[in-house]
Design a protein around this motif. Structure first.
Motif, PDB file in Angstrom:
ATOM      1  N   ILE A  11       0.838  -1.197   0.000  1.00 36.82           N
ATOM      2  CA  ILE A  11       0.000   0.000   0.000  1.00 36.82           C
ATOM      3  C   ILE A  11       0.873   1.247   0.000  1.00 36.82           C
ATOM      4  O   ILE A  11       0.606   2.211  -0.727  1.00 36.82           O
ATOM      5  CB  ILE A  11      -0.964  -0.001   1.206  1.00 36.82           C
ATOM      6  CG1 ILE A  11      -1.869  -1.230   1.181  1.00 36.82           C
ATOM      7  CG2 ILE A  11      -1.791   1.280   1.251  1.00 36.82           C
ATOM      8  CD1 ILE A  11      -2.741  -1.386  -0.038  1.00 36.82           C
ATOM      9  N   ALA A  12       1.966   1.240   0.769  1.00 34.87           N
ATOM     10  CA  ALA A  12       2.882   2.384   0.800  1.00 34.87           C
ATOM     11  C   ALA A  12       3.528   2.613  -0.561  1.00 34.87           C
ATOM     12  O   ALA A  12       3.647   3.767  -1.012  1.00 34.87           O
ATOM     13  CB  ALA A  12       3.955   2.171   1.864  1.00 34.87           C
ATOM     14  N   LEU A  13       3.935   1.541  -1.228  1.00 34.64           N
ATOM     15  CA  LEU A  13       4.522   1.694  -2.565  1.00 34.64           C
ATOM     16  C   LEU A  13       3.504   2.255  -3.547  1.00 34.64           C
ATOM     17  O   LEU A  13       3.814   3.148  -4.341  1.00 34.64           O
ATOM     18  CB  LEU A  13       5.039   0.348  -3.091  1.00 34.64           C
ATOM     19  CG  LEU A  13       6.435  -0.070  -2.694  1.00 34.64           C
ATOM     20  CD1 LEU A  13       6.735  -1.468  -3.225  1.00 34.64           C
ATOM     21  CD2 LEU A  13       7.472   0.916  -3.205  1.00 34.64           C
ATOM     22  N   LEU A  14       2.290   1.737  -3.511  1.00 34.94           N
ATOM     23  CA  LEU A  14       1.252   2.227  -4.421  1.00 34.94           C
ATOM     24  C   LEU A  14       0.927   3.690  -4.141  1.00 34.94           C
ATOM     25  O   LEU A  14       0.716   4.474  -5.073  1.00 34.94           O
ATOM     26  CB  LEU A  14      -0.007   1.366  -4.303  1.00 34.94           C
ATOM     27  CG  LEU A  14       0.131  -0.085  -4.753  1.00 34.94           C
ATOM     28  CD1 LEU A  14      -1.170  -0.845  -4.481  1.00 34.94           C
ATOM     29  CD2 LEU A  14       0.534  -0.188  -6.207  1.00 34.94           C
ATOM     30  N   TRP A  28       8.109   2.428 -12.895  1.00 22.80           N
ATOM     31  CA  TRP A  28       7.325   3.604 -12.540  1.00 22.80           C
ATOM     32  C   TRP A  28       8.225   4.575 -11.791  1.00 22.80           C
ATOM     33  O   TRP A  28       9.384   4.290 -11.528  1.00 22.80           O
ATOM     34  CB  TRP A  28       6.175   3.230 -11.620  1.00 22.80           C
ATOM     35  CG  TRP A  28       5.145   2.319 -12.207  1.00 22.80           C
ATOM     36  CD1 TRP A  28       4.789   2.217 -13.516  1.00 22.80           C
ATOM     37  CD2 TRP A  28       4.343   1.386 -11.509  1.00 22.80           C
ATOM     38  NE1 TRP A  28       3.804   1.284 -13.668  1.00 22.80           N
ATOM     39  CE2 TRP A  28       3.508   0.750 -12.446  1.00 22.80           C
ATOM     40  CE3 TRP A  28       4.234   1.011 -10.180  1.00 22.80           C
ATOM     41  CZ2 TRP A  28       2.586  -0.213 -12.099  1.00 22.80           C
ATOM     42  CZ3 TRP A  28       3.312   0.047  -9.833  1.00 22.80           C
ATOM     43  CH2 TRP A  28       2.503  -0.558 -10.778  1.00 22.80           C
ATOM     44  N   SER A  29       7.655   5.707 -11.417  1.00 24.07           N
ATOM     45  CA  SER A  29       8.381   6.704 -10.629  1.00 24.07           C
ATOM     46  C   SER A  29       7.718   6.894  -9.279  1.00 24.07           C
ATOM     47  O   SER A  29       6.519   6.669  -9.131  1.00 24.07           O
ATOM     48  CB  SER A  29       8.378   8.058 -11.339  1.00 24.07           C
ATOM     49  OG  SER A  29       9.051   7.993 -12.551  1.00 24.07           O
ATOM     50  N   SER A  37      13.142   1.290  -7.917  1.00 26.94           N
ATOM     51  CA  SER A  37      14.199   0.305  -8.158  1.00 26.94           C
ATOM     52  C   SER A  37      13.536  -0.915  -8.801  1.00 26.94           C
ATOM     53  O   SER A  37      12.313  -1.078  -8.751  1.00 26.94           O
ATOM     54  CB  SER A  37      14.874  -0.096  -6.842  1.00 26.94           C
ATOM     55  OG  SER A  37      13.977  -0.845  -6.037  1.00 26.94           O
ATOM     56  N   LYS A  38      14.336  -1.751  -9.398  1.00 20.70           N
ATOM     57  CA  LYS A  38      13.788  -2.979 -10.003  1.00 20.70           C
ATOM     58  C   LYS A  38      13.066  -3.809  -8.941  1.00 20.70           C
ATOM     59  O   LYS A  38      12.023  -4.396  -9.202  1.00 20.70           O
ATOM     60  CB  LYS A  38      14.896  -3.808 -10.650  1.00 20.70           C
ATOM     61  CG  LYS A  38      15.618  -3.117 -11.784  1.00 20.70           C
ATOM     62  CD  LYS A  38      14.753  -3.007 -12.998  1.00 20.70           C
ATOM     63  CE  LYS A  38      15.558  -2.391 -14.138  1.00 20.70           C
ATOM     64  NZ  LYS A  38      14.757  -2.146 -15.305  1.00 20.70           N
ATOM     65  N   ALA A  42       9.102  -4.768  -8.956  1.00 22.75           N
ATOM     66  CA  ALA A  42       8.675  -6.166  -8.897  1.00 22.75           C
ATOM     67  C   ALA A  42       7.750  -6.392  -7.698  1.00 22.75           C
ATOM     68  O   ALA A  42       6.739  -7.098  -7.811  1.00 22.75           O
ATOM     69  CB  ALA A  42       9.891  -7.079  -8.822  1.00 22.75           C
ATOM     70  N   HIS A  43       8.073  -5.783  -6.573  1.00 17.82           N
ATOM     71  CA  HIS A  43       7.258  -5.942  -5.372  1.00 17.82           C
ATOM     72  C   HIS A  43       5.881  -5.296  -5.569  1.00 17.82           C
ATOM     73  O   HIS A  43       4.851  -5.888  -5.209  1.00 17.82           O
ATOM     74  CB  HIS A  43       7.980  -5.351  -4.166  1.00 17.82           C
ATOM     75  CG  HIS A  43       7.401  -5.741  -2.858  1.00 17.82           C
ATOM     76  ND1 HIS A  43       7.185  -7.046  -2.467  1.00 17.82           N
ATOM     77  CD2 HIS A  43       6.967  -4.973  -1.820  1.00 17.82           C
ATOM     78  CE1 HIS A  43       6.652  -7.070  -1.262  1.00 17.82           C
ATOM     79  NE2 HIS A  43       6.508  -5.814  -0.847  1.00 17.82           N
TER      80      HIS A  43
END
Length: 57
Positions: A11-14, A28-29, A37-38, A42-43
């Motif tokens: 959720i934090a990444l999204l 993405w950025s 990062s790759k 992927a995560h």
């Protein structure tokens, strides 16, 4: 059977994703312009439909 809960790290990444694809890194950025990062990309792509719905809420 209980429904699986959303993973806070996903959720934090999204929430930090700009979702603009960067051709130079194929990721993405982050909202501040840094490319994912790759590993982050992927995560984030392991997010379930439920997690995307939780993020959207």
């Amino acid at each position: 059977m209980t429904a699986p809960s959303s993973r806070p790290d996903i959720i934090a990444l999204l929430a930090d994703a700009d979702f603009k694809y960067r051709a130079d890194t194929n990721t993405w950025s982050h909202r501040d312009g840094r490319p994912f990062s790759k590993e982050e990309q992927a995560h984030a792509l392991t997010a379930t439909r439920s997690e995307f719905l939780d993020f959207d809420a």
